[in-house]
Write an enzyme that holds these catalytic residues in place. Structure first.
Site, short mmCIF file in Angstrom:
data_model
loop_
_atom_site.label_atom_id
_atom_site.label_comp_id
_atom_site.label_asym_id
_atom_site.label_seq_id
_atom_site.Cartn_x
_atom_site.Cartn_y
_atom_site.Cartn_z
N ALA A 123 39.94 42.03 52.40
CA ALA A 123 40.22 40.67 51.94
C ALA A 123 39.49 40.36 50.64
CB ALA A 123 39.84 39.66 53.02
N GLU A 126 42.46 35.66 46.57
CA GLU A 126 42.41 34.23 46.90
C GLU A 126 43.51 33.53 46.11
OE1 GLU A 126 38.48 32.69 46.16
OE2 GLU A 126 37.57 34.13 47.55
N PRO A 127 43.81 32.28 46.46
CA PRO A 127 44.89 31.59 45.73
C PRO A 127 44.71 31.64 44.21
CG PRO A 127 44.25 30.33 47.66
CD PRO A 127 43.31 31.49 47.59
N SER A 131 45.30 38.76 40.20
CA SER A 131 45.02 39.80 39.20
C SER A 131 43.60 39.66 38.68
CB SER A 131 46.01 39.70 38.04
OG SER A 131 47.28 40.12 38.47
N PHE A 155 47.27 36.40 51.25
CA PHE A 155 48.06 37.64 51.11
C PHE A 155 47.32 38.84 51.69
CE2 PHE A 155 49.76 35.68 46.87
CZ PHE A 155 50.49 34.76 47.60
N ARG A 267 80.96 60.68 51.80
CA ARG A 267 81.85 59.63 51.28
C ARG A 267 82.91 60.21 50.34
NH1 ARG A 267 84.07 54.65 51.80
NH2 ARG A 267 84.08 53.45 49.87
N GLY A 338 77.35 51.57 46.88
CA GLY A 338 78.31 50.49 46.63
C GLY A 338 78.13 49.34 47.61
N GLU A 362 47.84 45.49 45.54
CA GLU A 362 46.74 46.36 45.13
C GLU A 362 46.74 46.59 43.61
OE1 GLU A 362 46.07 49.56 47.94
OE2 GLU A 362 46.70 48.22 49.55
N GLY A 363 47.13 45.52 42.91
CA GLY A 363 47.19 45.53 41.46
C GLY A 363 48.63 45.63 40.98
N1 CAA Z 1 35.22 51.38 39.69
C1 CAA Z 1 33.93 50.98 39.65
N2 CAA Z 1 33.52 49.92 38.91
C2 CAA Z 1 34.45 49.26 38.18
C3 CAA Z 1 35.81 49.63 38.19
C4 CAA Z 1 36.18 50.74 38.98
N3 CAA Z 1 37.46 51.14 39.03
N4 CAA Z 1 36.50 48.77 37.38
C5 CAA Z 1 35.60 47.92 36.88
N5 CAA Z 1 34.37 48.20 37.37
C6 CAA Z 1 33.10 47.54 37.04
C7 CAA Z 1 32.87 47.59 35.54
O1 CAA Z 1 32.24 48.79 35.16
C8 CAA Z 1 32.00 46.39 35.30
O2 CAA Z 1 30.67 46.69 35.65
P1 CAA Z 1 29.46 46.47 34.59
O3 CAA Z 1 29.47 45.01 34.29
O4 CAA Z 1 28.26 46.92 35.35
O5 CAA Z 1 29.80 47.31 33.42
C9 CAA Z 1 32.52 45.39 36.33
O6 CAA Z 1 33.17 46.15 37.36
C10 CAA Z 1 33.49 44.40 35.74
O7 CAA Z 1 34.56 45.14 35.21
P2 CAA Z 1 35.62 44.51 34.20
O8 CAA Z 1 34.89 43.85 33.06
O9 CAA Z 1 36.60 45.58 33.87
O10 CAA Z 1 36.29 43.36 35.09
P3 CAA Z 1 37.52 42.44 34.81
O11 CAA Z 1 37.22 41.09 35.30
O12 CAA Z 1 38.01 42.59 33.40
O13 CAA Z 1 38.64 43.00 35.85
C11 CAA Z 1 40.50 44.30 36.55
C12 CAA Z 1 39.15 44.23 35.84
C13 CAA Z 1 40.87 45.77 36.50
C14 CAA Z 1 41.59 43.50 35.87
C15 CAA Z 1 40.35 43.84 38.02
O14 CAA Z 1 40.16 42.45 38.09
C16 CAA Z 1 41.53 44.23 38.90
O15 CAA Z 1 41.64 45.38 39.35
N6 CAA Z 1 42.42 43.28 39.20
C17 CAA Z 1 43.50 43.48 40.19
C18 CAA Z 1 42.99 43.13 41.55
C19 CAA Z 1 43.81 43.72 42.66
O16 CAA Z 1 44.23 44.88 42.60
N7 CAA Z 1 44.00 42.96 43.71
C20 CAA Z 1 44.69 43.41 44.89
C21 CAA Z 1 43.87 43.13 46.11
S1 CAA Z 1 44.34 43.89 47.63
C22 CAA Z 1 45.96 43.58 47.97
O17 CAA Z 1 46.73 43.40 47.10
C23 CAA Z 1 46.61 43.51 49.29
C24 CAA Z 1 45.97 43.91 50.53
O18 CAA Z 1 46.22 43.32 51.55
C25 CAA Z 1 45.08 45.06 50.59
#
Ligand code: CAA
Length: 378
Positions: A123, A126-127, A131, A155, A267, A338, A362-363
């Protein structure tokens, strides 16, 4: 570079194929209609050792790695995207505990996760933090030997069924994403309830819900990793989980191509089977080529992960490419069917709806392009 399956992996694939034909395929259309979580199938997956993949034998698991996860999830997804999603998402929690949990947490949670007695969820969303995962507002403020959790997650796949959920919350809101932490919340903890159950377009039986925390008291020992490590834990977990979504997308695409090949042979139009029509054969060639590419990229990302090499970019590429492929392939497969493809008597319209989520959860594909470009430009 060698992507050949070992004999053990071939056996797992065969077991997963037989399991899917026997227990998953016959239920897929009905589950899509009712949206009911496939609890019985989940228990059967556990009995077959699927829920224990990736969990070492010392914690009651079946061993294996991300390759075996991709094999099983993609086989399930050939016939039912929702069933594949329930397993793939359940696998995130044990991966988090294995990598970041204490020995006590591993002993406490992993055996029940492995034999499927317990279901888990992840989890983060959040709303207003989709992303932009760093915009989480849920708080977990320390009160003696407990954290008091307040906020709403949305979600959350499988969240309503889960016995244990890894929840991301701010233990120090003044620090933003550096104040985010991961906590295990157990079903039945006072102040933890299930909110809205979503009515979704696809993977309908995977059950997507809202989780509500209202002064929920979580023992301090349920903290996973250190306070403030939550964002890195979430990102690391998502890197791995994205290989799982790539596997779901790959399986859906493979399943849609299998249906298409069968249909084209049966078909008859213009006095010939559809296989005699060159225009449609070109579609088949495009579908098969994109699937092959998705397959290699997904197994490549899994291989890098197993070897302990960086794989953030490759997991993002695999997920982005496989999900785009799943939409492309299901769309063409439906087109080749079709009018029949548009009807619920055939599985194509369901497959196309199931494929769509792989571009979002998951992104999103757009976030994956951000991740890929950042890695390339580093
Ligand atoms: N592995 C380890 N650390 C990471 C990382 C990774 N892949 N990506 C970023 N970090 C770290 C960075 O190194 C940074 O650390 P430092 O400050 O120490 O350098 C810190 O995290 C912040 O990183 P960013 O500045 O890159 O962060 P950001 O705010 O710009 O966000 C993003 C990056 C990639 C856009 C991220 O917000 C993201 O992945 N967003 C999508 C979220 C997502 O996938 N949500 C889905 C949730 S689950 C789901 O959908 C359904 C379910 O039920 C499971």
């Amino acid at each position: 570079m060698n992507f050949d399956f070992s004999d053990a992996q071939k056996m797992i694939r065969q077991t997963a194929q037989e399991f899917t034909e026997r227990y998953v395929a016959p239920l897929a259309a009905e589950l899509d209609l009712t949206g009911e979580f496939p609890r019985e199938t989940f228990a059967r997956m556990a009995a077959h050792g699927f829920t224990g993949i990736g969990i070492p034998e010392e914690y009651g698991g079946s061993g294996g790695s991300d390759i075996e996860k991709v094999i099983v999830v993609s086989e399930l997804a050939k016939k039912c995207g929702a069933t594949a999603a329930t397993l793939s998402i359940h696998m995130i929690f044990p991966a988090v505990i294995l990598k970041f949990g204490t020995e006590e947490q591993k002993k406490k949670y992993l055996p029940a996760m492995a034999d499927g007695g317990k279901i888990s969820a992840f989890a983060l969303t959040e709303p207003n933090a989709g992303s932009d995962a760093a915009a989480v507002k849920t708080t977990a403020l320390k009160d003696g030997d407990h954290y008091i959790l307040n906020g709403t997650k949305c979600f959350i796949t499988g969240g309503g069924q889960a016995d244990h959920v890894v929840v991301f919350a701010l233990t120090d809101p003044s620090k933003g994403l550096k104040g985010l932490s991961a906590l295990v919340v157990d079903k039945g903890m006072p102040g933890f309830s299930i909110g809205k159950i979503e009515d979704k377009m696809g993977i309908r039986a995977s059950e997507t819900v809202e989780l509500i925390f209202d002064n929920c008291r979580v023992p301090a020992e349920n903290l996973v990793g250190k306070e403030g490590a939550g964002f890195k834990i979430a990102m690391t977990a998502l890197d791995g989980a994205r290989i799982g979504v790539a596997a779901q997308a790959l399986g859906i695409a493979e399943g849609a191509l299998e249906e298409t090949v069968k249909y084209m042979k049966e078909r008859v139009q213009f006095g010939k089977p559809l296989t005699a029509l060159q225009g449609l054969n070109w579609y088949v060639a495009e579908m098969a080529t994109k699937i092959e590419c998705a397959r290699w990229m997904t197994y490549r990302a899994a291989t890098l992960k197993i070897k302990g090499e960086p794989y953030t970019k490759e997991a993002a590429m695999a997920k982005y490419n496989a999900s785009e492929t799943a939409l492309f392939v299901t769309n063409l497969a439906l087109q080749i069917h079709g009018g029949y493809g548009y009807m619920k008597d055939y599985p194509l319209e369901r497959m196309m709806r199931d494929a769509k989520i792989t571009q979002i959860y998951e992104g999103t594909s757009e976030i994956h392009k951000v991740v890929i470009a950042r890695e390339v430009l580093k």
